[in-house]
Design an enzyme around this catalytic site. Structure first.
Site, PDB file in Angstrom:
ATOM      1  N   LYS A  37     -26.354   0.888  46.598  1.00 56.30           N
ATOM      2  CA  LYS A  37     -27.384   1.909  46.380  1.00 56.30           C
ATOM      3  C   LYS A  37     -26.940   2.918  45.321  1.00 56.30           C
ATOM      4  O   LYS A  37     -27.774   3.463  44.580  1.00 56.30           O
ATOM      5  CB  LYS A  37     -27.713   2.615  47.686  1.00 56.30           C
ATOM      6  CG  LYS A  37     -28.455   1.731  48.686  1.00 56.30           C
ATOM      7  CD  LYS A  37     -29.743   1.158  48.109  1.00 56.30           C
ATOM      8  CE  LYS A  37     -30.601   0.491  49.168  1.00 56.30           C
ATOM      9  NZ  LYS A  37     -31.837  -0.117  48.603  1.00 56.30           N
ATOM     10  N   TYR A  81     -22.944  -1.560  51.162  1.00 53.67           N
ATOM     11  CA  TYR A  81     -24.343  -1.159  51.044  1.00 53.67           C
ATOM     12  C   TYR A  81     -24.458   0.145  50.261  1.00 53.67           C
ATOM     13  O   TYR A  81     -25.282   0.275  49.358  1.00 53.67           O
ATOM     14  CB  TYR A  81     -24.955  -1.000  52.437  1.00 53.67           C
ATOM     15  CG  TYR A  81     -26.363  -0.466  52.436  1.00 53.67           C
ATOM     16  CD1 TYR A  81     -27.427  -1.261  52.027  1.00 53.67           C
ATOM     17  CD2 TYR A  81     -26.633   0.840  52.843  1.00 53.67           C
ATOM     18  CE1 TYR A  81     -28.722  -0.778  52.020  1.00 53.67           C
ATOM     19  CE2 TYR A  81     -27.925   1.336  52.849  1.00 53.67           C
ATOM     20  CZ  TYR A  81     -28.964   0.528  52.429  1.00 53.67           C
ATOM     21  OH  TYR A  81     -30.238   1.011  52.410  1.00 53.67           O
ATOM     22  N   ALA A  91     -22.348   1.348  48.115  1.00 46.57           N
ATOM     23  CA  ALA A  91     -21.981   1.094  46.719  1.00 46.57           C
ATOM     24  C   ALA A  91     -23.136   0.472  45.947  1.00 46.57           C
ATOM     25  O   ALA A  91     -23.383   0.800  44.780  1.00 46.57           O
ATOM     26  CB  ALA A  91     -20.754   0.185  46.667  1.00 46.57           C
ATOM     27  N   ASN A 134     -38.627  -2.069  46.557  1.00 45.57           N
ATOM     28  CA  ASN A 134     -38.227  -1.735  47.920  1.00 45.57           C
ATOM     29  C   ASN A 134     -37.390  -2.833  48.558  1.00 45.57           C
ATOM     30  O   ASN A 134     -36.701  -2.585  49.544  1.00 45.57           O
ATOM     31  CB  ASN A 134     -39.464  -1.471  48.779  1.00 45.57           C
ATOM     32  CG  ASN A 134     -39.123  -1.286  50.237  1.00 45.57           C
ATOM     33  OD1 ASN A 134     -38.522  -0.277  50.622  1.00 45.57           O
ATOM     34  ND2 ASN A 134     -39.475  -2.266  51.064  1.00 45.57           N
ATOM     35  N   GLY A 161     -40.643  -6.302  48.861  1.00 48.75           N
ATOM     36  CA  GLY A 161     -40.285  -6.027  50.248  1.00 48.75           C
ATOM     37  C   GLY A 161     -41.379  -5.299  50.979  1.00 48.75           C
ATOM     38  O   GLY A 161     -41.127  -4.405  51.790  1.00 48.75           O
TER      39      GLY A 161
END
Length: 230
Positions: free
Chosen positions: A138, A134, A136, A77, A8
């Protein structure tokens, strides 16, 4: 020369990380799905671009011949929050974008990791404060990293998470950021400002340095005090 792979790496935080690592003398490869964006960034920061979808096992496997034979630094990333989607699709997509990408690339490159290598995966303040699918995803990144640190620690390899709070100058929010929401997020910080990609890049650069060899399995918050680690 130490070699780094930044997934990324075309824009935002990933670009800032790649640029900082190049400044520190590393040979950097950036990856992502958009070949045109990657090539532009690679030319501007002095990196090399390899385009592939990190969420696809087949694409990761096909990209391996173009990736470094020895990897000293791996920064996971790639990720983000999925926009509008039905409930099941959103949860699966967020998990794939943020967890599966990191797991697939790290597993594929594990045989190439040098002794004393450094792995950093980008988490989020949402991983401990909520944030639905999102957040969850991370949180899952943190659990996976804790195990990875012990799996690879015998070789002197470290694995950590850098967890940003609100960071401006990225594509993360798209057109979903309002002035009211921005001010609310900034008001939660102790230093009264939003984060920048360079803030995150500086933390990643330290964790990937030779001097950070006894820091592993940790979650390093870069959020201006919006969430305190105690």
């Amino acid at each position: 020369m130490r070699t780094a792979v930044v997934t990324g790496g075309g824009t935002g935080i990933g670009r800032a990380i790649a640029e900082e690592l190049v400044k520190r003398g590393l040979d950097v490869v950036i990856t992502g799905r958009r070949a045109d964006v990657l090539e532009t960034t690679a030319q501007e920061v002095g990196a090399r671009a390899v385009a592939f979808d990190a969420a696809s096992p087949e694409a990761v496997e096909a990209a391996l011949p173009d990736l470094p034979s020895t990897v000293d630094v791996l920064v996971n990333n790639a990720g983000g929050a999925v926009g509008d989607a039905d409930l099941r699709a959103r949860w699966l997509a967020d998990y794939e974008a943020n967890v599966i990408t990191a797991v697939l690339v790290t597993t594929a490159l594990e045989p190439r990791l040098a002794d004393q290598a450094r792995i950093v995966t980008i988490g989020s303040i949402a991983g401990r404060r909520g944030g639905g699918s999102y957040g969850a995803a991370k949180a899952a990144v943190e659990a996976w990293t804790a195990e990875l640190a012990f799996d690879l620690g015998g070789r002197g390899i470290t694995a950590n998470v850098v967890s940003p709070g609100y960071v401006e100058d990225t594509e993360f929010f798209g057109d979903r950021m309002t002035d009211q929401r921005r001010q609310k997020l900034i008001s939660q910080t102790a230093n009264g400002r939003p984060g920048t990609p360079a803030d995150v890049a500086a933390a990643v650069a330290f964790l990937t340095s030779p001097e950070a060899g006894h820091i592993t399995g940790q979650v390093i918050a870069v959020n201006g005090g919006a969430a305190l680690g105690r």
